[in-house]
Design a protein around this motif. Structure first.
Motif, PDB file in Angstrom:
ATOM      1  N   SER A 290       0.810  -1.139  -0.162  1.00  0.00           N
ATOM      2  CA  SER A 290      -0.311  -0.187  -0.055  1.00  0.00           C
ATOM      3  C   SER A 290       0.722   0.783  -0.043  1.00  0.00           C
ATOM      4  O   SER A 290       1.566   0.995   0.617  1.00  0.00           O
ATOM      5  CB  SER A 290      -0.514  -0.055   1.052  1.00  0.00           C
ATOM      6  N   GLY A 291       0.606   1.821  -0.821  1.00  0.00           N
ATOM      7  CA  GLY A 291       1.475   3.180  -0.914  1.00  0.00           C
ATOM      8  C   GLY A 291       2.597   3.166  -1.917  1.00  0.00           C
ATOM      9  O   GLY A 291       3.634   4.038  -2.477  1.00  0.00           O
TER      10      GLY A 291
ATOM     11  N   LYS B 157       0.676   2.062  -7.093  1.00  0.00           N
ATOM     12  CA  LYS B 157       0.564   1.852  -8.735  1.00  0.00           C
ATOM     13  C   LYS B 157      -1.119   1.921  -8.235  1.00  0.00           C
ATOM     14  O   LYS B 157      -1.119   2.220  -9.423  1.00  0.00           O
ATOM     15  CB  LYS B 157      -0.370   0.118  -7.295  1.00  0.00           C
TER      16      LYS B 157
ATOM     17  N   SER C 163      -1.060   5.001  -8.558  1.00  0.00           N
ATOM     18  CA  SER C 163      -0.377   6.483  -9.543  1.00  0.00           C
ATOM     19  C   SER C 163      -0.190   5.653 -10.415  1.00  0.00           C
ATOM     20  O   SER C 163      -0.349   6.348 -11.997  1.00  0.00           O
ATOM     21  CB  SER C 163       0.252   7.079  -8.601  1.00  0.00           C
TER      22      SER C 163
ATOM     23  N   ARG D 235      -2.853   5.874 -12.925  1.00  0.00           N
ATOM     24  CA  ARG D 235      -3.151   7.030 -13.270  1.00  0.00           C
ATOM     25  C   ARG D 235      -2.714   7.760 -14.597  1.00  0.00           C
ATOM     26  O   ARG D 235      -2.379   8.230 -15.709  1.00  0.00           O
ATOM     27  CB  ARG D 235      -3.697   7.719 -12.712  1.00  0.00           C
TER      28      ARG D 235
HETATM   29  N1  LIG Z   1      -3.791  12.591  -5.632  1.00  0.00           N
HETATM   30  C1  LIG Z   1      -2.698  12.603  -4.984  1.00  0.00           C
HETATM   31  N2  LIG Z   1      -2.561  13.926  -4.497  1.00  0.00           N
HETATM   32  C2  LIG Z   1      -1.393  13.753  -3.470  1.00  0.00           C
HETATM   33  N3  LIG Z   1      -0.392  12.153  -2.966  1.00  0.00           N
HETATM   34  C3  LIG Z   1      -1.435  11.712  -3.766  1.00  0.00           C
HETATM   35  C4  LIG Z   1      -2.220  10.988  -4.197  1.00  0.00           C
HETATM   36  N4  LIG Z   1      -2.770   9.813  -5.113  1.00  0.00           N
HETATM   37  C5  LIG Z   1      -2.173   9.420  -4.017  1.00  0.00           C
HETATM   38  N5  LIG Z   1      -1.115   9.930  -3.815  1.00  0.00           N
HETATM   39  C6  LIG Z   1       0.014  10.436  -2.798  1.00  0.00           C
HETATM   40  O1  LIG Z   1       0.840   9.031  -3.878  1.00  0.00           O
HETATM   41  C7  LIG Z   1       1.571   8.100  -3.307  1.00  0.00           C
HETATM   42  C8  LIG Z   1       1.079   6.453  -3.754  1.00  0.00           C
HETATM   43  O2  LIG Z   1      -0.546   6.103  -3.533  1.00  0.00           O
HETATM   44  P1  LIG Z   1      -1.316   4.643  -3.809  1.00  0.00           P
HETATM   45  O3  LIG Z   1      -2.280   5.046  -4.081  1.00  0.00           O
HETATM   46  O4  LIG Z   1      -1.058   5.612  -5.922  1.00  0.00           O
HETATM   47  O5  LIG Z   1      -0.985   3.650  -4.116  1.00  0.00           O
HETATM   48  P2  LIG Z   1      -1.436   2.004  -4.212  1.00  0.00           P
HETATM   49  O6  LIG Z   1       0.381   1.219  -4.475  1.00  0.00           O
HETATM   50  O7  LIG Z   1      -1.819   2.048  -5.608  1.00  0.00           O
HETATM   51  O8  LIG Z   1      -1.107   2.232  -2.796  1.00  0.00           O
HETATM   52  P3  LIG Z   1      -2.999   1.093  -2.090  1.00  0.00           P
HETATM   53  O9  LIG Z   1      -2.506  -0.134  -2.732  1.00  0.00           O
HETATM   54  O10 LIG Z   1      -2.777   1.275  -0.590  1.00  0.00           O
HETATM   55  O11 LIG Z   1      -4.440   1.546  -3.235  1.00  0.00           O
HETATM   56  C9  LIG Z   1       1.155   7.532  -1.448  1.00  0.00           C
HETATM   57  O12 LIG Z   1       2.072   8.062  -0.722  1.00  0.00           O
HETATM   58  C10 LIG Z   1       0.107   8.499  -1.388  1.00  0.00           C
HETATM   59  O13 LIG Z   1      -0.420   9.453  -0.794  1.00  0.00           O
END
Ligand SMILES: Nc1ncnc2c1ncn2[C@@H]1O[C@H](COP(=O)(O)OP(=O)(O)OP(=O)(O)O)[C@@H](O)[C@H]1O
Length: 322
Positions: A37-38, A41, A43, A46
């Motif tokens: 998590s974080g 992925k 991002s 997107r």
């Molecule tokens: N819209 C946003 N604005 C600012 N920071 C963001 C935004 N979206 C995500 N982040 C930050 O980017 C980092 C990666 O987040 P992301 O959601 O891409 O991770 P993830 O691997 O998909 O996590 P999860 O498995 O929990 O969904 C995190 O530190 C998060 O706080």
């Protein structure tokens, strides 16, 4: 067909969430993006779908998506299907209308026939008039996938397609993803935190760690070479206490099998040849997408140990004396 070069992403212009991401995907491949998590992925999803513009290049069929805007981008988006994590279905529209939506928005022809064909493909012909609130989680996921592929895209992004489903429904959705992948020759990127999804249907794994690509390559190589990483970060891949080995008197060997050799009595035959006795301390065989994958830890005793190891090495994917 998809080539990502030096991709970086920041939300606030200061902190980089994705750093120097490079990889490429061939036509028809299924790639799993995994990470804690974080890790970044969502991002990355997107950025790849241009919902959030990254720095760097995303070459899709040799066209750099980051250089497009307006009409050109809308046109190429038809070739990119996305099924979101929470399905994003319109609650006031039934199954047919939800799936038809992209075709209506793009003013396409033969809408009815194309939607019916897809509904049959995903096995929901009996639920065509149902509304999202009347569907199970697995059915909603099917509709979401159908809507993502109805425009006949070249690439399909699936965000956590099974994370909210029970094991049986998960298996059915994975079978559907494989079926679509084969029948439509569609490249597929799956965001998941479930290692079993990766093992079962992915050709390659992209392991994201702190916004960087930690590993990108074949699934079986990842599971044979990154055991420590898996054990530290995800779960115990080898449910085995290595400390116990200190009490053992024989030589301890870890063997990894990949492919058809898993089913052959290689170990038994080679042990017999060199008069070796062996004791299995740990063993596990799993069904990966392309072939079975097995891991064994054995203790061996006998004078021909050196020859045994030398010979066995030639018949297995990897062998390590612990
Ligand atoms: N819209 C946003 N604005 C600012 N920071 C963001 C935004 N979206 C995500 N982040 C930050 O980017 C980092 C990666 O987040 P992301 O959601 O891409 O991770 P993830 O691997 O998909 O996590 P999860 O498995 O929990 O969904 C995190 O530190 C998060 O706080």
């Amino acid at each position: 067909m998809l080539e990502v070069k030096n991709l970086n992403l920041t939300y606030d212009g200061l902190n980089y969430i994705l750093k120097d991401i490079n990889f490429n995907i061939k036509k028809g491949e299924i790639v799993g993006i995994i990470g804690l998590s974080g890790a970044g992925k969502s991002s990355l999803l997107r950025a790849l779908t241009l919902l959030k513009r990254p720095e760097g290049k995303i070459l899709f069929n040799n066209i750099d998506l980051t250089s497009l805007s307006g009409r050109d981008l809308r046109k190429i988006r038809k070739k990119i299907g996305v099924a979101f994590q929470h399905y994003n279905l319109l609650s006031r529209k039934n199954v047919f209308d939800n799936i038809a939506l992209p075709l209506i928005l793009n003013k396409e022809r033969n809408i009815e026939k194309r939607v019916i064909d897809i509904i049959k493909k995903i096995g929901l012909d009996h639920r065509i008039k149902a509304f999202p609130s009347q569907l199970s989680g697995g059915e909603k996921q099917r509709v979401s996938i159908a809507r993502a592929i109805v425009s006949n895209p070249d690439i399909l992004f699936l965000d956590e397609p099974t994370s909210a489903l029970d094991p049986k429904t998960t298996e059915k959705i994975l079978e559907l993803i494989l079926k679509i992948n084969i029948e439509m020759a569609i490249s597929t990127i799956i965001i998941t935190h479930e290692m079993d999804v990766i093992k079962r249907i992915c050709d390659k794994i992209l392991y994201l760690k702190n916004g960087r690509v930690y590993y990108y390559g074949e699934v079986y190589k990842f599971f044979s070479e990154f055991e420590n990483e898996l054990n530290n970060e995800f779960y115990k891949d080898v449910n085995f206490n290595y400390n116990k080995l200190k009490e053992r008197t024989g030589k301890i060997i870890k063997i990894i099998f990949y492919g058809n050799n898993v089913e052959k009595p290689i170990l038994y035959n080679i042990a017999k040849k060199y008069n070796i006795t062996f004791n299995i301390l740990y063993g596990k065989i799993e069904e990966f997408k392309n072939a079975p994958f097995g891991k064994l830890i054995i203790e061996i005793e006998g004078n021909g140990a050196k020859e045994f190891i030398y010979d066995l090495q030639k018949h297995v994917y990897s062998l390590e004396v612990l």
